[in-house]
Design an enzyme around this catalytic site. Structure first.
Site, PDB file in Angstrom:
ATOM      1  N   GLU A 105       8.846   9.490  -5.683  1.00 52.35           N
ATOM      2  CA  GLU A 105       9.247  10.900  -5.819  1.00 52.35           C
ATOM      3  C   GLU A 105       9.731  11.197  -7.239  1.00 52.35           C
ATOM      4  OE1 GLU A 105       8.118  12.621  -3.558  1.00 52.35           O
ATOM      5  OE2 GLU A 105       7.912  11.046  -2.066  1.00 52.35           O
ATOM      6  N   GLY A 152       0.709   5.729  -0.251  1.00 52.60           N
ATOM      7  CA  GLY A 152      -0.104   6.939  -0.195  1.00 52.60           C
ATOM      8  C   GLY A 152       0.698   8.103  -0.727  1.00 52.60           C
ATOM      9  N   CYS A 153       0.052   9.251  -0.855  1.00 46.78           N
ATOM     10  CA  CYS A 153       0.756  10.434  -1.347  1.00 46.78           C
ATOM     11  C   CYS A 153       0.109  11.649  -0.703  1.00 46.78           C
ATOM     12  CB  CYS A 153       0.632  10.524  -2.865  1.00 46.78           C
ATOM     13  SG  CYS A 153       1.378  11.997  -3.575  1.00 46.78           S
ATOM     14  N   PRO A 201       0.836  -1.208   0.000  1.00 51.73           N
ATOM     15  CA  PRO A 201       0.000   0.000   0.000  1.00 51.73           C
ATOM     16  C   PRO A 201       0.869   1.256   0.000  1.00 51.73           C
ATOM     17  CG  PRO A 201      -0.564  -1.465   1.841  1.00 51.73           C
ATOM     18  CD  PRO A 201       0.717  -1.949   1.266  1.00 51.73           C
TER      19      PRO A 201
HETATM   20 CO    CO Z   1       3.584  11.762  -3.558  1.00 50.51          CO
END
Ligand code: CO
Length: 238
Positions: free
Chosen positions: A199, A155-156, A153
């Site tokens: 990134e 997320g951002c 999993p």
């Molecule tokens: Co992000």
């Protein structure tokens, strides 16, 4: 005064009142209310103190290389400083310059040792997590060192409130300049390689939602939504 003139005058007064606003609604703080009385258009300029959110065109642009002659400039130093500040303020593990509204190829990563205590050891191990001191790359180039794929999993902070499983390469190598402008190289594996890939995607206008397993896309607070009868908010500030 003629009726027509009277009506016009009344209309003008009403319009004027609308422009000035009225009394603050009781459910809002005075500060929030008076801030709404004037436009905030273009008064809050990048580098931001918050994370830009999905939909913002800056997250979809191919970020530009930092010109060599500017790497040592106070402007770039200020952007890097702001990135680190926002990264730590929101307590996350990675940030790319477009996430504070700057379309330049700069990333910062940091995986603090204390995260280990906050997660179940099984999760920490399964995700192949490990400490990573603050690492900054200007104009980074990535190459894959281990093509095995790991699915976990992810997320951002620019897709706040959601997560999904994403496949990433197990190992990558980053080369580029550090904040001092010196050539740097780092080989990462497991979770830190994931952070780097995530990134690097930001610098190419890509988000994890572009290549996630769509069936796993989840609201991170879906359970709280049920227990709190929907009274849950996703904060975009800290
Ligand atoms: Co992000």
């Amino acid at each position: 005064m003629l009726l027509k003139q009277r009506i016009k005058l009344c209309q003008r007064i009403l319009e004027h009142r609308r422009c000035l606003g009225t009394t603050p609604p009781t459910n809002q703080s005075f500060r929030k209310w008076y801030q709404k009385l004037w436009t905030t258009e273009r008064t809050n300029l990048p580098p931001y103190n918050h994370f830009t959110q999905i939909g913002d065109p800056v997250l979809r642009q191919q970020a530009a290389l930092v010109p060599k002659e500017h790497i040592d400039s106070p402007e770039i130093k200020a952007i890097v400083e702001q990135m680190v500040k926002v990264l730590r303020k929101f307590d996350c593990v990675g940030i790319a310059a477009p996430q504070i509204g700057v379309s330049l190829r700069i990333i910062a990563m940091e995986f603090k040792g204390r995260i280990r205590k906050e997660l179940p050891e099984v999760v920490y191990q399964a995700r192949q997590m490990s400490e990573l001191p603050l690492t900054i790359f200007i104009n980074p180039v990535m190459s894959v060192t281990n093509y095995s794929k790991l699915k976990h999993p992810e997320g951002c902070m620019s897709v706040r409130g959601y997560s999904a499983e994403v496949e990433r390469f197990e190992g990558v190598k980053l080369t580029g300049l550090n904040q001092l402008g010196t050539q740097n190289e780092i080989t990462l594996s497991g979770w830190n390689a994931r952070i780097a890939q995530h990134e690097m995607d930001h610098l190419d206008g890509k988000l994890y939602t572009d290549h996630m397993d769509r069936s796993t896309f989840s609201c991170t607070c879906w359970e709280a939504v049920n227990t709190k009868s929907g009274r849950v908010e996703i904060p975009f500030y800290k």
